[in-house]
Design a protein around this motif. Structure first.
Motif, PDB file in Angstrom:
ATOM      1  N   SER A  40      40.675  40.017  48.145  1.00 55.83           N
ATOM      2  CA  SER A  40      39.391  39.325  48.170  1.00 55.83           C
ATOM      3  C   SER A  40      38.312  40.147  47.449  1.00 55.83           C
ATOM      4  CB  SER A  40      38.985  39.062  49.626  1.00 55.83           C
ATOM      5  OG  SER A  40      37.746  38.442  49.680  1.00 55.83           O
ATOM      6  N   THR A  41      38.280  41.439  47.711  1.00 57.10           N
ATOM      7  CA  THR A  41      37.301  42.323  47.062  1.00 57.10           C
ATOM      8  C   THR A  41      37.493  42.333  45.552  1.00 57.10           C
ATOM      9  OG1 THR A  41      37.178  43.726  49.019  1.00 57.10           O
ATOM     10  CG2 THR A  41      36.465  44.709  46.946  1.00 57.10           C
ATOM     11  N   ILE A  42      38.732  42.402  45.111  1.00 59.48           N
ATOM     12  CA  ILE A  42      39.018  42.408  43.675  1.00 59.48           C
ATOM     13  C   ILE A  42      38.566  41.100  43.041  1.00 59.48           C
ATOM     14  CG2 ILE A  42      40.897  42.360  41.973  1.00 59.48           C
ATOM     15  CD1 ILE A  42      42.349  44.414  43.821  1.00 59.48           C
ATOM     16  N   ARG A  43      38.845  39.988  43.701  1.00 53.54           N
ATOM     17  CA  ARG A  43      38.436  38.679  43.160  1.00 53.54           C
ATOM     18  C   ARG A  43      36.918  38.596  43.037  1.00 53.54           C
ATOM     19  NH1 ARG A  43      43.192  36.704  44.881  1.00 53.54           N
ATOM     20  NH2 ARG A  43      44.409  36.445  43.001  1.00 53.54           N
ATOM     21  N   LEU A  44      36.198  39.061  44.048  1.00 58.48           N
ATOM     22  CA  LEU A  44      34.735  39.029  43.997  1.00 58.48           C
ATOM     23  C   LEU A  44      34.210  39.966  42.897  1.00 58.48           C
ATOM     24  CD1 LEU A  44      33.875  39.010  47.809  1.00 58.48           C
ATOM     25  CD2 LEU A  44      33.554  37.132  46.179  1.00 58.48           C
ATOM     26  N   SER A  45      34.860  41.095  42.723  1.00 55.46           N
ATOM     27  CA  SER A  45      34.418  42.079  41.735  1.00 55.46           C
ATOM     28  C   SER A  45      34.617  41.598  40.308  1.00 55.46           C
ATOM     29  CB  SER A  45      35.175  43.392  41.925  1.00 55.46           C
ATOM     30  OG  SER A  45      34.875  43.953  43.168  1.00 55.46           O
ATOM     31  N   LYS A  46      35.602  40.753  40.081  1.00 57.26           N
ATOM     32  CA  LYS A  46      35.883  40.283  38.713  1.00 57.26           C
ATOM     33  C   LYS A  46      34.703  39.546  38.103  1.00 57.26           C
ATOM     34  CE  LYS A  46      40.764  40.108  38.057  1.00 57.26           C
ATOM     35  NZ  LYS A  46      41.864  39.316  37.567  1.00 57.26           N
ATOM     36  N   SER A  47      33.899  38.921  38.930  1.00 60.45           N
ATOM     37  CA  SER A  47      32.760  38.165  38.393  1.00 60.45           C
ATOM     38  C   SER A  47      31.516  39.039  38.223  1.00 60.45           C
ATOM     39  CB  SER A  47      32.447  36.977  39.293  1.00 60.45           C
ATOM     40  OG  SER A  47      32.082  37.437  40.587  1.00 60.45           O
ATOM     41  N   ARG A  48      31.540  40.252  38.766  1.00 59.22           N
ATOM     42  CA  ARG A  48      30.396  41.156  38.653  1.00 59.22           C
ATOM     43  C   ARG A  48      30.473  41.956  37.354  1.00 59.22           C
ATOM     44  NH1 ARG A  48      30.104  44.813  43.657  1.00 59.22           N
ATOM     45  NH2 ARG A  48      28.386  45.623  42.427  1.00 59.22           N
ATOM     46  N   THR A  49      29.309  42.364  36.874  1.00 62.14           N
ATOM     47  CA  THR A  49      29.271  43.176  35.654  1.00 62.14           C
ATOM     48  C   THR A  49      28.802  44.599  35.940  1.00 62.14           C
ATOM     49  OG1 THR A  49      27.031  42.393  35.202  1.00 62.14           O
ATOM     50  CG2 THR A  49      28.863  41.203  34.150  1.00 62.14           C
ATOM     51  N   ASP A  50      28.363  44.876  37.156  1.00 62.01           N
ATOM     52  CA  ASP A  50      27.785  46.183  37.480  1.00 62.01           C
ATOM     53  C   ASP A  50      28.618  46.946  38.522  1.00 62.01           C
ATOM     54  OD1 ASP A  50      27.276  44.386  39.529  1.00 62.01           O
ATOM     55  OD2 ASP A  50      25.350  45.294  40.038  1.00 62.01           O
ATOM     56  N   ILE A  51      29.892  47.012  38.316  1.00 58.64           N
ATOM     57  CA  ILE A  51      30.765  47.670  39.286  1.00 58.64           C
ATOM     58  C   ILE A  51      30.789  49.172  38.999  1.00 58.64           C
ATOM     59  CG2 ILE A  51      33.120  47.809  40.198  1.00 58.64           C
ATOM     60  CD1 ILE A  51      33.444  44.911  39.155  1.00 58.64           C
ATOM     61  N   PRO A  52      30.413  49.995  39.992  1.00 58.47           N
ATOM     62  CA  PRO A  52      30.435  51.449  39.767  1.00 58.47           C
ATOM     63  C   PRO A  52      31.865  51.991  39.789  1.00 58.47           C
ATOM     64  CG  PRO A  52      29.754  50.966  42.009  1.00 58.47           C
ATOM     65  CD  PRO A  52      29.885  49.640  41.303  1.00 58.47           C
ATOM     66  N   ARG A  53      32.099  53.039  39.007  1.00 62.80           N
ATOM     67  CA  ARG A  53      33.403  53.694  39.000  1.00 62.80           C
ATOM     68  C   ARG A  53      33.684  54.229  40.404  1.00 62.80           C
ATOM     69  NH1 ARG A  53      33.320  58.784  37.676  1.00 62.80           N
ATOM     70  NH2 ARG A  53      31.754  58.513  36.081  1.00 62.80           N
ATOM     71  N   SER A  54      34.922  54.138  40.856  1.00 53.49           N
ATOM     72  CA  SER A  54      35.265  54.515  42.230  1.00 53.49           C
ATOM     73  C   SER A  54      35.969  55.865  42.339  1.00 53.49           C
ATOM     74  CB  SER A  54      36.177  53.435  42.828  1.00 53.49           C
ATOM     75  OG  SER A  54      37.379  53.367  42.103  1.00 53.49           O
ATOM     76  N   HIS A  55      35.950  56.680  41.270  1.00 54.99           N
ATOM     77  CA  HIS A  55      36.673  57.950  41.281  1.00 54.99           C
ATOM     78  C   HIS A  55      36.086  58.881  40.233  1.00 54.99           C
ATOM     79  CE1 HIS A  55      38.597  57.172  37.427  1.00 54.99           C
ATOM     80  NE2 HIS A  55      38.581  55.912  37.805  1.00 54.99           N
ATOM     81  N   ASN A  56      36.599  60.123  40.220  1.00 53.49           N
ATOM     82  CA  ASN A  56      36.192  61.110  39.223  1.00 53.49           C
ATOM     83  C   ASN A  56      37.411  61.732  38.557  1.00 53.49           C
ATOM     84  OD1 ASN A  56      33.309  61.026  39.485  1.00 53.49           O
ATOM     85  ND2 ASN A  56      33.580  61.942  41.510  1.00 53.49           N
ATOM     86  N   HIS A  57      38.398  60.927  38.235  1.00 55.77           N
ATOM     87  CA  HIS A  57      39.651  61.406  37.662  1.00 55.77           C
ATOM     88  C   HIS A  57      39.796  60.915  36.220  1.00 55.77           C
ATOM     89  CE1 HIS A  57      40.896  62.642  41.659  1.00 55.77           C
ATOM     90  NE2 HIS A  57      40.514  61.462  42.094  1.00 55.77           N
ATOM     91  N   ALA A  58      39.729  61.847  35.281  1.00 55.88           N
ATOM     92  CA  ALA A  58      39.835  61.494  33.863  1.00 55.88           C
ATOM     93  C   ALA A  58      41.178  60.845  33.537  1.00 55.88           C
ATOM     94  CB  ALA A  58      39.619  62.734  33.006  1.00 55.88           C
ATOM     95  N   ALA A  59      42.245  61.336  34.148  1.00 63.75           N
ATOM     96  CA  ALA A  59      43.577  60.777  33.879  1.00 63.75           C
ATOM     97  C   ALA A  59      43.655  59.322  34.316  1.00 63.75           C
ATOM     98  CB  ALA A  59      44.649  61.601  34.589  1.00 63.75           C
ATOM     99  N   ARG A  60      43.002  59.015  35.402  1.00 64.21           N
ATOM    100  CA  ARG A  60      42.986  57.630  35.884  1.00 64.21           C
ATOM    101  C   ARG A  60      42.205  56.744  34.912  1.00 64.21           C
ATOM    102  NH1 ARG A  60      41.133  56.218  41.988  1.00 64.21           N
ATOM    103  NH2 ARG A  60      41.492  54.001  41.825  1.00 64.21           N
TER     104      ARG A  60
END
Length: 175
Positions: free
Chosen positions: A141-161
């Motif tokens: 559900s969260t992923i579906r709601l996020s797909k329509s947003r344009t201002d999603i903050p990055r959720s990590h600090n991993h360059a490899a990811r």
């Protein structure tokens, strides 16, 4: 004279081949960390043509577990990772495995009691609880709601990811 007959020689040869294949399969089973059971689904091309993914239209979820094994009459999804095991499995790996458990339940009508996360050196048995299932459904559900947003903050600090992310080309927060 019986031991020289073609029928006896062919039969003995087939018996030896069967024994050889039995021991090879046991060795491979131990090497993969997959439990004894009948593999009824595999996403590894070495086995056969790529298998059709599991799909549930009601939640819009598609997935392909690495293996689906019938163990003691129960369907058990198994996900194989190429890396060494962390101290505890990563949450993302647990959620991926739990999503496969949801798909098995909804596709086959059989709720897996657990799933297997196989790392290079260790296998974790992850109980498929109703709380974990709820977590998967909330994440969908969260992923579906996020797909329509344009201002999603990055959720990590991993360059490899970031380097492997599907949104890397359009992301303004990449590391």
């Amino acid at each position: 004279m019986f031991f020289r007959s073609p029928v006896f020689l062919i039969g003995a040869g087939l018996l030896l081949l069967a024994i050889l294949f039995f021991f090879i399969s046991r060795l491979l089973s131990r090497h993969t960390g997959i439990p004894k059971g009948r593999i009824i689904y595999s996403d590894h091309e070495e086995w056969r043509k790529t298998t059709k993914p599991l799909y549930d239209a009601s939640i819009g979820l598609t997935g392909k577990p690495d293996y689906l094994i019938k163990v003691d009459g129960q369907l058990i999804p198994a996900e194989v990772k190429s890396s060494y095991a962390p101290h505890n499995p990563y949450d993302s790996h647990i959620l991926q495995l739990a999503a496969y458990c949801v798909l098995v339940d909804r596709t086959y009508g059989e709720r897996p009691p657990y799933g297997l996360l196989r790392y290079r050196n260790r296998t974790f048995k992850i109980p498929f609880t109703y709380a974990l299932e709820e977590k998967v459904l909330e994440m969908i559900s969260t992923i579906r709601l996020s797909k329509s947003r344009t201002d999603i903050p990055r959720s990590h600090n991993h360059a490899a990811r970031c380097a492997r992310c599907g949104y890397r080309n359009t992301c303004d927060q990449k590391i």
